[in-house]
Design a protein around this motif. Structure first.
Motif, PDB file in Angstrom:
ATOM      1  N   TYR A  73      28.477  22.114 -45.231  1.00 50.54           N
ATOM      2  CA  TYR A  73      28.486  23.243 -44.295  1.00 50.54           C
ATOM      3  C   TYR A  73      27.782  24.439 -44.706  1.00 50.54           C
ATOM      4  O   TYR A  73      27.947  25.016 -45.916  1.00 50.54           O
ATOM      5  N   VAL A  79      28.591  28.772 -34.821  1.00 53.93           N
ATOM      6  CA  VAL A  79      29.537  28.005 -35.215  1.00 53.93           C
ATOM      7  C   VAL A  79      31.020  28.959 -35.207  1.00 53.93           C
ATOM      8  O   VAL A  79      31.989  28.363 -34.755  1.00 53.93           O
ATOM      9  N   ASP A 122      31.166  21.150 -40.063  1.00 53.27           N
ATOM     10  CA  ASP A 122      32.038  22.165 -40.339  1.00 53.27           C
ATOM     11  C   ASP A 122      33.327  22.005 -40.706  1.00 53.27           C
ATOM     12  O   ASP A 122      33.935  20.953 -39.720  1.00 53.27           O
TER      13      ASP A 122
END
Length: 324
Positions: A73, A79, A122
């Motif tokens: 990530y 995001v 993520d």
């Protein structure tokens, strides 16, 4: 029996605690074993890790040493905004819903959002098998606690209206930190404003067999309707029924058999459409519950009641014609 099961990638994400960027393989395997109830039954912890490392958008990769596994990530504001949107809604969202929200409130183009929004990597986002929506890793799934409470207290069904009270006051779970996904769990049957305990999952349930059988049949029909994406708007159905009623009630001449048969078929179709709409409401009610939208649930219940009255009216018309 089906239970909520994390995807392989999501299982790996769950073993990383806030602030951790890398872990020894042995530590990951040990933590995965503690999450065994959420792993596919046919896979061991080590097999799950090896499979996760081979995923196209894997959340992890081998470090400088094969003995170390690290997260892939990379922070990005897009995001972060996706995370804030899902967290604020307190409801799982699919990628299309998230992308539309980001397009509406950011200057990023569709192409940029598509390229940058890799939620697979993520660790804050997780998914369950068979569900395309994204949940937050910080949410605690309340399915087990709710099922245990219902069985322990001899309850065979629960009103969706009382879920908030049950979760916070009886089970002592934080409503903001918990999420309930009965549609992913065979222990529950969602029908209208009620959630039933599946008798096949709880042999001690005293729920009447007829009620359970009916609920199971209705849920099966609901799933078929959802897959076919059949949406029936209430005002369209009412208009159709009104026309058919006038054809029958205002007729001053005898109706020949072919025409009468056609009218009866059309009325039967109207009943079927109304029934399908009522069944489809189950999924909508759950969605509104996840968003704590009790007003929307109340609206659906009123619509369901009206639909049921229309169905009864049509059946009475058909019965009166048959009697003649």
């Amino acid at each position: 029996m089906k239970r909520p099961t994390y995807t392989i990638g999501s299982c790996i994400k769950k073993v990383f605690r806030p602030g951790e960027r890398s872990l020894p393989r042995t530590e990951i395997i040990m933590r995965l074993e503690q999450l065994s109830s959420y792993l596919p039954a046919s896979k061991s912890a080590e097999e799950s890790l090896n499979e996760a490392l081979q995923l196209p958008d894997s959340p992890v990769q081998a470090g400088r040493s094969e003995a170390i596994v690290e997260l892939t990530y990379q922070p990005h504001q897009l995001v972060d905004k996706a995370f804030q949107f899902v967290r604020r809604a307190h409801s799982p969202k699919n990628m299309d819903q998230i992308m539309r929200e980001l397009r509406k409130h950011t200057n990023f183009s569709w192409n940029q959002i598509t390229r940058l929004l890799t939620l697979d990597k993520d660790p804050r986002f997780v998914q369950y098998e068979g569900d395309e929506r994204w949940y937050l890793a910080e949410w605690n799934l309340a399915n087990d606690k709710i099922f245990e409470y219902l069985v322990k207290n001899g309850k065979d069904k629960l009103s969706i209206r009382s879920l908030f009270h049950l979760v916070e006051q009886e089970i002592k779970l934080s409503e903001k930190e918990s999420i309930f996904a009965p549609e992913l769990d065979d222990r529950f049957i969602v029908q209208g404003e009620n959630i039933y305990v599946n008798v096949a999952s709880n042999k001690h349930s005293e729920q009447p067999e007829k009620e359970i059988s009916t609920a199971i049949a209705e849920v099966a029909s609901t799933e078929a309707v959802v897959e076919a994406k059949q949406e029936v708007k209430e005002h369209q159905t009412e208009q159709f029924i009104h026309v058919q009623e006038e054809k029958i009630m205002n007729s001053t001449v005898s109706v020949n058999k072919p025409v009468l048969k056609e009218v009866e078929q059309l009325l039967g179709q109207a009943v079927s459409l109304l029934d399908q709409r009522n069944e489809h409401m189950s999924g909508e009610v759950i969605s509104h519950f996840q968003e704590s939208n009790m007003d929307a649930i109340e609206t659906l219940m009123n619509e369901k009641h009206k639909n049921e009255q229309l169905v009864e009216a049509i059946k009475n018309i058909v019965s009166s014609v048959d009697a003649e």
